[in-house]
Design a protein around this motif. Structure first.
Motif, PDB file in Angstrom:
ATOM      1  N   ARG A   1      -0.045   5.284   4.272  1.00 31.00           N
ATOM      2  CA  ARG A   1      -0.908   6.296   4.870  1.00 31.00           C
ATOM      3  C   ARG A   1      -0.083   7.543   5.176  1.00 31.00           C
ATOM      4  O   ARG A   1       1.123   7.491   5.385  1.00 31.00           O
ATOM      5  CB  ARG A   1      -1.527   5.754   6.164  1.00 31.00           C
ATOM      6  CG  ARG A   1      -2.323   4.481   5.967  1.00 31.00           C
ATOM      7  CD  ARG A   1      -3.047   4.102   7.224  1.00 31.00           C
ATOM      8  NE  ARG A   1      -3.916   5.176   7.689  1.00 31.00           N
ATOM      9  CZ  ARG A   1      -5.081   4.970   8.294  1.00 31.00           C
ATOM     10  NH1 ARG A   1      -5.531   3.742   8.478  1.00 31.00           N
ATOM     11  NH2 ARG A   1      -5.806   5.976   8.710  1.00 31.00           N
ATOM     12  N   ARG A   2      -0.777   8.671   5.246  1.00 26.81           N
ATOM     13  CA  ARG A   2      -0.108   9.925   5.576  1.00 26.81           C
ATOM     14  C   ARG A   2      -0.838  10.642   6.703  1.00 26.81           C
ATOM     15  O   ARG A   2      -0.660  11.859   6.886  1.00 26.81           O
ATOM     16  CB  ARG A   2      -0.034  10.832   4.345  1.00 26.81           C
ATOM     17  CG  ARG A   2       0.874  10.290   3.245  1.00 26.81           C
ATOM     18  CD  ARG A   2       0.853  11.182   2.028  1.00 26.81           C
ATOM     19  NE  ARG A   2       1.765  10.706   0.989  1.00 26.81           N
ATOM     20  CZ  ARG A   2       3.039  11.090   0.863  1.00 26.81           C
ATOM     21  NH1 ARG A   2       3.549  11.955   1.730  1.00 26.81           N
ATOM     22  NH2 ARG A   2       3.792  10.618  -0.106  1.00 26.81           N
ATOM     23  N   ASP A   3      -1.631   9.909   7.462  1.00 27.16           N
ATOM     24  CA  ASP A   3      -2.470  10.555   8.467  1.00 27.16           C
ATOM     25  C   ASP A   3      -2.275   9.986   9.864  1.00 27.16           C
ATOM     26  O   ASP A   3      -3.129  10.136  10.725  1.00 27.16           O
ATOM     27  CB  ASP A   3      -3.942  10.429   8.069  1.00 27.16           C
ATOM     28  CG  ASP A   3      -4.401   8.970   7.928  1.00 27.16           C
ATOM     29  OD1 ASP A   3      -3.559   8.059   8.050  1.00 27.16           O
ATOM     30  OD2 ASP A   3      -5.611   8.747   7.686  1.00 27.16           O
TER      31      ASP A   3
ATOM     32  N   PRO B   1      -7.915   7.942  11.168  1.00 21.84           N
ATOM     33  CA  PRO B   1      -6.870   8.970  11.087  1.00 21.84           C
ATOM     34  C   PRO B   1      -6.392   9.358  12.479  1.00 21.84           C
ATOM     35  O   PRO B   1      -7.165   9.331  13.444  1.00 21.84           O
ATOM     36  CB  PRO B   1      -7.588  10.144  10.403  1.00 21.84           C
ATOM     37  CG  PRO B   1      -8.727   9.518   9.668  1.00 21.84           C
ATOM     38  CD  PRO B   1      -9.165   8.350  10.496  1.00 21.84           C
ATOM     39  N   GLY B   2      -5.123   9.699  12.586  1.00 21.09           N
ATOM     40  CA  GLY B   2      -4.576  10.089  13.876  1.00 21.09           C
ATOM     41  C   GLY B   2      -4.197   8.916  14.766  1.00 21.09           C
ATOM     42  O   GLY B   2      -3.959   9.108  15.957  1.00 21.09           O
TER      43      GLY B   2
END
Length: 335
Positions: free
Chosen positions: A246-248, A222-223
């Motif tokens: 993805r949404r992260d 993530p990130g």
């Protein structure tokens, strides 16, 4: 505090070179670098910087006098940048000097690994022979209390890398990797061609040859910062679809023109992507104002864009922490 100096220190110790750590222990007012910044000085040269100018020149000279005199005891010196050094910053800087002998190599190799794994805490009193280093991070940055005769330093040391996943190993991607390597980016570099990395020095990089690079997207933490710049528009689109699942992510950039973006947007909408998510895609990529199309120029613009976002995220994370700069000096408390 990010510990970009750890690799350089270990390399010097491995070469048998005694080295002085010069650490900005405290700043008041305007100063070239913040508390925690570290420079390495040995008898023949130095690595990294505490801001240049007369302050750095004096610091390096003092560190070499310490080495010549075999004076290993830590010390803190206060520098008035305006009155004493004639620098226009006008602030005050406290520098901590601590000599690290080459014989400490094994200990510093272990500390470097610990910093990468979860951070280190440094603590040093004025009457101690050397700093103590313990695992973990208190999240308080660097702080010097007391002084000038009785003081205590506490410091967090972490390896603050940000994950960048680059898809494609063409000319621009190679130039981008070179731009990002000195900026503490943790680079994962992926291409579908067997010979993609054959003539590139890949030390410190995670390079992967994959028949389906789009399958690698799910493995990113993530990130992550995603940069898509492959040799194939078909592959670029497949990567776009995978990244949008993805949404992260922190950043998603696609190399190309506005017309390429428009074409991809139509196809993504046809595949069911919500229109409001189109704003998550950056295309064209890179900061405004750099119009040169040379690979090195494009890479410079993209690296600046990524690093500005990374810095902004750091500032947001630090927003809730106590401000350490310009706080009054507290007396040393007995233990």
């Amino acid at each position: 505090m990010a510990a970009e100096w750890l690799d350089a220190l270990v390399a010097r110790l491995a070469a048998g070179t005694d080295t002085v750590l010069v650490t900005v222990a405290r700043v008041q007012g305007s100063a070239p670098r913040g508390a925690g910044t570290t420079m390495l000085v040995d008898a023949a040269g130095q690595a990294l910087t505490i801001g240049g100018g007369h302050l750095e020149w004096q610091a390096a000279a003092h560190a070499r006098r310490r080495l010549a005199a075999a004076d290993g005891g830590p010390e803190v010196i206060r520098y008035n940048l305006g009155a004493r050094l004639g620098q226009c910053c006008g602030g005050v800087v406290w520098l901590l000097y601590e000599t690290v002998p080459a014989s400490a190599l094994a200990a510093w190799q272990a500390r470097r690994a610990q910093a990468a794994a979860g951070g280190l805490q440094r603590r040093l009193r004025h009457d101690a022979a050397a700093s103590t280093w313990t695992p973990g991070s208190a999240g308080h940055g660097t702080r010097l209390d007391g002084g000038p005769e009785a003081w205590t330093l506490s410091q967090d040391v972490t390896v603050d890398r940000f994950p960048v996943w680059i898809f494609g190993a063409g000319h621009v991607a190679r130039a981008l990797v070179r731009q990002l390597q000195p900026l503490a980016a943790a680079i994962t570099w992926i291409d579908s061609r067997d010979e993609a990395f054959a003539d590139f020095a890949t030390d410190g990089l995670d390079t992967r040859v994959s028949e389906r690079p789009e399958d690698e997207v799910a493995l990113a933490p993530p990130g992550s910062f995603f940069v898509v710049m492959t040799h194939s528009h078909t592959l670029d689109f497949a990567l776009c679809e995978a990244i949008f699942r993805r949404r992260d992510f922190a950043y998603f950039g696609l190399i190309g023109s506005r017309s390429k973006r428009a074409s991809f947007e139509h196809r993504l909408l046809d595949r069911g992507l919500a229109r409001e998510r189109l704003g998550e895609l950056t295309c064209p990529i890179g900061i405004a104002g750099i119009v040169d199309k040379a690979p090195a120029a494009i890479a410079l613009a993209v690296a600046a864009e990524l690093y500005s976002i990374h810095n902004a995220r750091q500032l947001l994370q630090q927003a809730g922490r106590p401000r350490l700069i310009d706080q009054p000096v507290r007396p040393v408390q007995p233990e």
